[in-house]
Design a protein around this motif. Sequence first.
Motif, mmCIF file in Angstrom:
data_model
loop_
_atom_site.group_PDB
_atom_site.id
_atom_site.type_symbol
_atom_site.label_atom_id
_atom_site.label_comp_id
_atom_site.label_asym_id
_atom_site.label_seq_id
_atom_site.Cartn_x
_atom_site.Cartn_y
_atom_site.Cartn_z
ATOM 1 N N PHE A 26 0.825 -1.549 -0.271
ATOM 2 C CA PHE A 26 0.168 0.203 0.439
ATOM 3 C C PHE A 26 0.514 0.940 -0.056
ATOM 4 N N VAL A 27 2.343 1.427 -0.061
ATOM 5 C CA VAL A 27 2.854 2.491 0.763
ATOM 6 C C VAL A 27 4.049 2.776 0.059
ATOM 7 N N PHE A 28 4.399 2.137 -0.432
ATOM 8 C CA PHE A 28 6.246 2.029 -1.342
ATOM 9 C C PHE A 28 6.245 0.442 -1.871
ATOM 10 N N ASP A 29 7.036 0.975 -3.028
ATOM 11 C CA ASP A 29 7.523 -0.501 -3.421
ATOM 12 C C ASP A 29 8.562 0.386 -4.562
ATOM 13 N N ILE A 30 9.842 -0.720 -4.163
ATOM 14 C CA ILE A 30 11.382 -0.700 -5.284
ATOM 15 C C ILE A 30 11.565 -1.758 -6.432
ATOM 16 N N PHE A 31 11.264 -1.348 -7.816
ATOM 17 C CA PHE A 31 11.292 -1.941 -8.706
ATOM 18 C C PHE A 31 12.183 -1.354 -9.883
ATOM 19 N N ARG A 32 12.527 -2.611 -10.368
ATOM 20 C CA ARG A 32 13.186 -2.161 -11.864
ATOM 21 C C ARG A 32 12.882 -1.933 -13.092
ATOM 22 N N VAL A 33 13.543 -0.899 -13.600
ATOM 23 C CA VAL A 33 12.894 -0.431 -14.694
ATOM 24 C C VAL A 33 13.509 -0.876 -16.099
ATOM 25 N N ASN A 34 12.932 -1.109 -16.903
ATOM 26 C CA ASN A 34 13.195 -2.504 -18.154
ATOM 27 C C ASN A 34 12.458 -1.707 -19.132
ATOM 28 N N GLY A 35 14.138 -1.456 -20.349
ATOM 29 C CA GLY A 35 14.468 -0.565 -21.405
ATOM 30 C C GLY A 35 15.098 0.844 -21.004
ATOM 31 N N VAL A 36 14.888 1.583 -22.841
ATOM 32 C CA VAL A 36 15.183 2.734 -22.669
ATOM 33 C C VAL A 36 14.812 3.985 -22.510
ATOM 34 N N SER A 37 13.522 3.050 -22.681
ATOM 35 C CA SER A 37 12.151 4.303 -23.165
ATOM 36 C C SER A 37 12.211 6.201 -21.608
ATOM 37 N N MET A 38 13.122 5.279 -20.646
ATOM 38 C CA MET A 38 12.539 6.664 -19.752
ATOM 39 C C MET A 38 14.320 7.464 -19.866
ATOM 40 N N GLU A 39 14.451 6.999 -20.754
ATOM 41 C CA GLU A 39 16.744 7.009 -20.765
ATOM 42 C C GLU A 39 16.427 9.274 -21.007
ATOM 43 N N PRO A 40 17.172 8.958 -20.567
ATOM 44 C CA PRO A 40 17.967 9.774 -19.698
ATOM 45 C C PRO A 40 18.205 9.726 -18.314
ATOM 46 N N THR A 41 16.920 10.094 -18.152
ATOM 47 C CA THR A 41 16.249 9.689 -16.441
ATOM 48 C C THR A 41 16.647 8.747 -15.579
ATOM 49 N N PHE A 42 16.282 7.358 -16.718
ATOM 50 C CA PHE A 42 16.501 6.372 -15.965
ATOM 51 C C PHE A 42 16.689 5.459 -16.412
ATOM 52 N N LYS A 43 18.029 5.041 -16.579
ATOM 53 C CA LYS A 43 18.622 3.832 -17.525
ATOM 54 C C LYS A 43 17.898 2.686 -17.107
ATOM 55 N N ASP A 44 18.213 1.657 -18.480
ATOM 56 C CA ASP A 44 17.976 0.666 -18.569
ATOM 57 C C ASP A 44 18.123 -0.240 -17.359
ATOM 58 N N ARG A 45 17.926 -0.706 -16.222
ATOM 59 C CA ARG A 45 17.297 -1.462 -15.303
ATOM 60 C C ARG A 45 18.018 -0.837 -14.366
ATOM 61 N N SER A 46 17.641 0.738 -14.362
ATOM 62 C CA SER A 46 17.479 1.342 -13.142
ATOM 63 C C SER A 46 16.350 0.613 -11.973
ATOM 64 N N SER A 47 17.030 0.742 -10.797
ATOM 65 C CA SER A 47 15.922 0.713 -9.571
ATOM 66 C C SER A 47 15.629 1.557 -9.141
ATOM 67 N N VAL A 48 13.927 1.945 -9.182
ATOM 68 C CA VAL A 48 13.613 3.288 -8.955
ATOM 69 C C VAL A 48 12.343 3.012 -7.185
#
Length: 168
Positions: A26-48
């Motif tokens: 319900f509150v927070f989650d941590i997961f890994r971004v897959n792919g390059v669609s959000m680069e340069p903000t989030f690199k592929d395999r970044s944890s957010v």
Amino acid sequence: MKLFPRKYVLIGLLLGAFIGIFIKTFVFDIFRVNGVSMEPTFKDRSSVFMNKLAYGLDIPFGNSQFFSWSRPKVGDVVVYRMEGNLVVKRCAAISGMPLEYSFDSGYNLYAGGKSYSLTALQYHLLVGNNQVPAGTILAIGDNEAKSIDSRDYGFVPEKNILGRIICR
């Protein structure tokens, strides 16, 4: 000498597990971004880190909320469910915002004060809308050239949004 009886250790472990599951659900989650669609903000395999309480209290494993207290804002990086996958994109426009199209040098979409390039297919998908429909957002990846987003599959229902990215 015993410091704690076994039953208190077991109760402590169960309580800790319950609190951890509650926070992840319900509150927070941590997961890994897959792919390059959000680069340069989030690199592929970044944890957010995702704030699941940013817009309301969701019903787990569903597409609705117990309570809603806020709506996405232009510029928010949101996480939503699309065809069974978790997707991370930037909110480019919200319900009721005007959309404009031009053919200056190819197809272009103007939303939220920015210009986005479109293919002919994307243009034909969106052109009938002069504003973002009620209850939806226009979600576009920061790496426009490599992003599959609202330009390809249409507007994202707000009820599909699971939360907002708060940090990486």
